[in-house]
Write an enzyme that holds these catalytic residues in place. Structure first.
Site, mmCIF file in Angstrom:
data_model
loop_
_atom_site.group_PDB
_atom_site.id
_atom_site.type_symbol
_atom_site.label_atom_id
_atom_site.label_comp_id
_atom_site.label_asym_id
_atom_site.label_seq_id
_atom_site.Cartn_x
_atom_site.Cartn_y
_atom_site.Cartn_z
ATOM 1 N N LYS A 13 -0.815 0.261 36.781
ATOM 2 C CA LYS A 13 0.809 0.046 36.548
ATOM 3 C C LYS A 13 0.716 -1.371 36.060
ATOM 4 C CE LYS A 13 2.842 1.213 40.485
ATOM 5 N NZ LYS A 13 1.616 1.662 41.182
ATOM 6 N N ARG A 88 10.801 3.260 44.666
ATOM 7 C CA ARG A 88 9.743 3.924 45.288
ATOM 8 C C ARG A 88 10.252 5.161 46.332
ATOM 9 N NH1 ARG A 88 5.335 -0.389 44.601
ATOM 10 N NH2 ARG A 88 3.495 0.347 44.906
ATOM 11 N N ARG A 127 -10.892 -3.576 42.758
ATOM 12 C CA ARG A 127 -10.014 -4.667 42.800
ATOM 13 C C ARG A 127 -10.189 -5.283 44.076
ATOM 14 N NH1 ARG A 127 -3.825 -3.136 42.195
ATOM 15 N NH2 ARG A 127 -4.104 -2.529 44.467
ATOM 16 N N ARG A 133 -7.491 -8.536 47.719
ATOM 17 C CA ARG A 133 -5.971 -8.393 48.202
ATOM 18 C C ARG A 133 -6.182 -7.987 49.659
ATOM 19 N NH1 ARG A 133 -2.027 -5.294 44.236
ATOM 20 N NH2 ARG A 133 -1.526 -4.006 46.328
ATOM 21 N N ARG A 144 -2.147 3.999 51.549
ATOM 22 C CA ARG A 144 -0.998 3.781 50.692
ATOM 23 C C ARG A 144 -1.221 5.152 49.693
ATOM 24 N NH1 ARG A 144 -3.647 -1.009 48.426
ATOM 25 N NH2 ARG A 144 -2.436 -0.797 46.673
HETATM 26 P P1 ADP Z 1 0.164 -0.680 44.211
HETATM 27 O O1 ADP Z 1 0.726 -0.728 42.862
HETATM 28 O O2 ADP Z 1 -1.282 -0.958 44.522
HETATM 29 O O3 ADP Z 1 0.762 0.236 45.069
HETATM 30 P P2 ADP Z 1 1.952 -3.036 44.571
HETATM 31 O O4 ADP Z 1 1.446 -4.436 44.068
HETATM 32 O O5 ADP Z 1 3.078 -2.346 43.743
HETATM 33 O O6 ADP Z 1 0.864 -2.155 44.981
HETATM 34 O O7 ADP Z 1 2.713 -3.189 45.902
HETATM 35 C C1 ADP Z 1 2.086 -3.508 47.063
HETATM 36 C C2 ADP Z 1 2.775 -3.410 48.303
HETATM 37 O O8 ADP Z 1 4.142 -3.989 48.146
HETATM 38 C C3 ADP Z 1 3.309 -1.890 48.648
HETATM 39 O O9 ADP Z 1 2.271 -1.329 49.370
HETATM 40 C C4 ADP Z 1 4.314 -2.105 49.490
HETATM 41 O O10 ADP Z 1 4.042 -2.598 51.060
HETATM 42 C C5 ADP Z 1 5.052 -3.214 48.874
HETATM 43 N N1 ADP Z 1 6.041 -2.761 47.840
HETATM 44 C C6 ADP Z 1 6.147 -2.912 46.381
HETATM 45 N N2 ADP Z 1 7.283 -2.280 46.122
HETATM 46 C C7 ADP Z 1 7.892 -1.780 47.008
HETATM 47 C C8 ADP Z 1 9.054 -0.901 47.020
HETATM 48 N N3 ADP Z 1 9.743 -0.579 45.989
HETATM 49 N N4 ADP Z 1 9.436 -0.617 48.275
HETATM 50 C C9 ADP Z 1 8.799 -0.876 49.596
HETATM 51 N N5 ADP Z 1 7.945 -1.656 49.168
HETATM 52 C C10 ADP Z 1 7.148 -1.980 48.201
#
Ligand code: ADP
Length: 194
Positions: A13, A88, A127, A133, A144
């Site tokens: 994404k 989400r 990654r 990370r 996750r």
């Molecule tokens: P990925 O695409 O690998 O899932 P992201 O960089 O989008 O990771 O998000 C990393 C973390 O940030 C998530 O695991 C969560 O803890 C937090 N996060 C991101 N977006 C949201 C959201 N819309 N609601 C709640 N937590 C979020």
């Protein structure tokens, strides 16, 4: 254009969001990136978010919703935006609906990147090596994926019922995936090809 980009963790994404947003001349708003920037800067928001992120859990909706509301109210998002990683949860969908209604705006499309589960795990492991990370350990990664399946996958049906869903094969080279996204967007409502 107001677009949401969805997909499981590791679906690519973030990479696609930047390219697509640039071509559409709208800002890419990544909640993950905003949280990480706040963690690095050790802001209050960052300190709060970090404990959830490190555990692979979602940050509480109130925190995330307020952050997105502020971000999309900024001038550069007035003509459109691409949301990466938001909404989400079903509650976040309702909140985004309210934000858009308040601003007299609406969504144009919800793009979902579909991927092979095994390839996703491989990408995330890579990654973890490359970027280090703190939420890329194997246990957290698995968690996750589960959280996505439970809390975020149901959104696909919600947006499908609204006729906004655009499913795109997220496997393969970055450029190929981008091309598929634009092909799919053009078929739905005539997004500019460049
Ligand atoms: P990925 O695409 O690998 O899932 P992201 O960089 O989008 O990771 O998000 C990393 C973390 O940030 C998530 O695991 C969560 O803890 C937090 N996060 C991101 N977006 C949201 C959201 N819309 N609601 C709640 N937590 C979020």
């Amino acid at each position: 254009m107001r677009i949401i980009l969805m997909g499981p963790p590791g679906a690519g994404k973030g990479t696609q969001a930047k390219v697509i947003a640039e071509r559409l001349s709208v800002p890419a708003v990544s909640t993950g990136d905003i949280f990480r920037a706040n963690v690095s800067a050790e802001t209050e928001l960052g300190l709060e978010a970090k404990r959830y992120m490190d555990a692979g859990d979602y940050v509480p909706d109130e925190v995330t919703n307020a952050m997105v509301r502020d971000r999309i109210a900024e001038d550069d998002a007035a003509q459109g935006f691409l949301l990466d990683g938001y909404p989400r949860t079903v509650a976040q969908v309702a909140e985004l609906d309210a934000m858009l209604a308040d601003a007299g705006q609406s969504l144009d499309a919800v793009v979902v990147l579909t991927v092979d589960k095994e390839e996703v795990v491989q990408r995330l492991l890579k990654r973890a090596q490359d970027e280090g990370r703190s939420d890329d350990t194997e246990d957290v990664m698995r968690h996750r994926q589960d959280v996505y399946t439970e809390q975020t996958a149901p959104l696909i049906e919600v947006y499908d019922e609204r006729g906004l869903l655009v499913e795109v094969d997220g496997m393969g080279a970055v450029d190929d995936v981008t091309a598929r996204v634009f092909d799919a967007l053009e078929k739905t409502n005539g997004a500019p090809a460049s």
